[in-house]
Design a protein around this motif. Structure first.
Motif, PDB file in Angstrom:
ATOM      1  N   ILE A 167       0.824  -1.227   0.000  1.00 56.01           N
ATOM      2  CA  ILE A 167       0.000   0.000   0.000  1.00 56.01           C
ATOM      3  C   ILE A 167       0.851   1.266   0.000  1.00 56.01           C
ATOM      4  O   ILE A 167       0.411   2.329   0.435  1.00 56.01           O
ATOM      5  CB  ILE A 167      -0.949   0.027   1.217  1.00 56.01           C
ATOM      6  CG1 ILE A 167      -0.177  -0.207   2.524  1.00 56.01           C
ATOM      7  CG2 ILE A 167      -2.054  -1.009   1.055  1.00 56.01           C
ATOM      8  CD1 ILE A 167      -1.065  -0.117   3.760  1.00 56.01           C
ATOM      9  N   LEU A 170      -0.624   4.437  -1.368  1.00 57.94           N
ATOM     10  CA  LEU A 170      -1.830   4.937  -0.709  1.00 57.94           C
ATOM     11  C   LEU A 170      -1.517   6.275  -0.033  1.00 57.94           C
ATOM     12  O   LEU A 170      -0.475   6.443   0.585  1.00 57.94           O
ATOM     13  CB  LEU A 170      -2.305   3.928   0.332  1.00 57.94           C
ATOM     14  CG  LEU A 170      -3.746   4.037   0.832  1.00 57.94           C
ATOM     15  CD1 LEU A 170      -4.725   3.704  -0.291  1.00 57.94           C
ATOM     16  CD2 LEU A 170      -3.961   3.072   2.002  1.00 57.94           C
ATOM     17  N   TRP A 196      -5.709   6.884  -3.881  1.00 59.80           N
ATOM     18  CA  TRP A 196      -4.777   6.060  -4.635  1.00 59.80           C
ATOM     19  C   TRP A 196      -4.454   6.794  -5.931  1.00 59.80           C
ATOM     20  O   TRP A 196      -5.339   7.064  -6.725  1.00 59.80           O
ATOM     21  CB  TRP A 196      -5.373   4.688  -4.927  1.00 59.80           C
ATOM     22  CG  TRP A 196      -4.410   3.737  -5.586  1.00 59.80           C
ATOM     23  CD1 TRP A 196      -4.286   3.492  -6.928  1.00 59.80           C
ATOM     24  CD2 TRP A 196      -3.422   2.931  -4.931  1.00 59.80           C
ATOM     25  NE1 TRP A 196      -3.297   2.579  -7.143  1.00 59.80           N
ATOM     26  CE2 TRP A 196      -2.749   2.212  -5.944  1.00 59.80           C
ATOM     27  CE3 TRP A 196      -3.051   2.739  -3.606  1.00 59.80           C
ATOM     28  CZ2 TRP A 196      -1.729   1.322  -5.664  1.00 59.80           C
ATOM     29  CZ3 TRP A 196      -2.032   1.856  -3.320  1.00 59.80           C
ATOM     30  CH2 TRP A 196      -1.378   1.154  -4.330  1.00 59.80           C
TER      31      TRP A 196
END
Length: 215
Positions: A167, A170, A196
């Protein structure tokens, strides 16, 4: 008049007695289950496919599944929920969670969700872990019911370097409910918006889904 007043009092007491027969305290198991369902619902709304695990043989895992972020490979998730009204999660819980992560496949991200957040030492323990770990602070069910929108319960999201491959792109931003009326440092007055590649999650309507039924 006195007789009528006495009769009314008896009637009211009888009504209260009947009501009390239907009242029962909510168990800690029910509270914990509701919180697990909230965590699962929140991340499923963000495009994940999670389900509750629970049970005596859950090996410390409360939910599991996968998450595919836009233009990114799907990865597995295992998670644990800690529903405490005021107590923050410290390093001992994180160390226990590392034991759970040591039994997982390498392409698995571990999520620890808590209602009241994490202590500074708890966060540091997660950040220094060799396992991919993310810490999520989510409002409990009662707090979430008063917020605008159904899934505005995330109050904090942090992850360590080992979680970067999952991630790392992110982005996390605060979303305040009313900047003119609230304390900007009060976690009860803002939620976290996830992005994102500069676009808010969920990426499209297909990512918004109901929780996968648990066992």
């Amino acid at each position: 008049m006195a007789l009528r007043r006495f009769s009314l009092m008896c009637t009211n007491r009888s009504h209260l007695a009947i009501q009390r027969q239907h009242w029962r305290p909510i168990s800690t198991v029910e509270v914990g289950t509701a919180y697990e369902s909230l965590v699962v619902s929140t991340f499923n709304h963000l495009g994940a496919q999670l389900q509750r695990v629970g049970g005596a043989s859950d090996n410390g895992i409360d939910f599991s599944g996968s998450w595919k972020l836009p233009d990114h490979k799907r990865f597995y998730i295992v998670g644990q929920c800690k529903h405490y009204e005021r107590k923050k999660i410290g390093p001992s819980i994180i160390r226990e969670w590392e034991g759970v992560m040591s039994r997982q496949e390498v392409d698995t991200l571990g999520l620890v969700a808590a209602t009241s957040g994490f202590t500074a030492s708890g966060i540091q323990a997660a950040l220094s872990s060799k396992y991919p770990v993310a810490l999520v602070t989510l409002a409990n069910t009662e707090e979430n019911s008063r917020l605008p929108g159904k899934y505005n319960s995330i109050r904090g999201f942090v992850w360590n370097m080992a979680a970067e491959p999952f991630i790392g792109r992110l982005m996390v931003a605060k979303r305040h409910f009313d900047i003119h009326k609230v304390d900007l440092d009060d976690p009860a007055e803002f939620s976290i918006q996830l992005f994102w590649d500069g676009k808010p999650l969920p990426a499209d309507s297909s990512a918004s889904q109901d929780p996968v039924p648990g066992p």
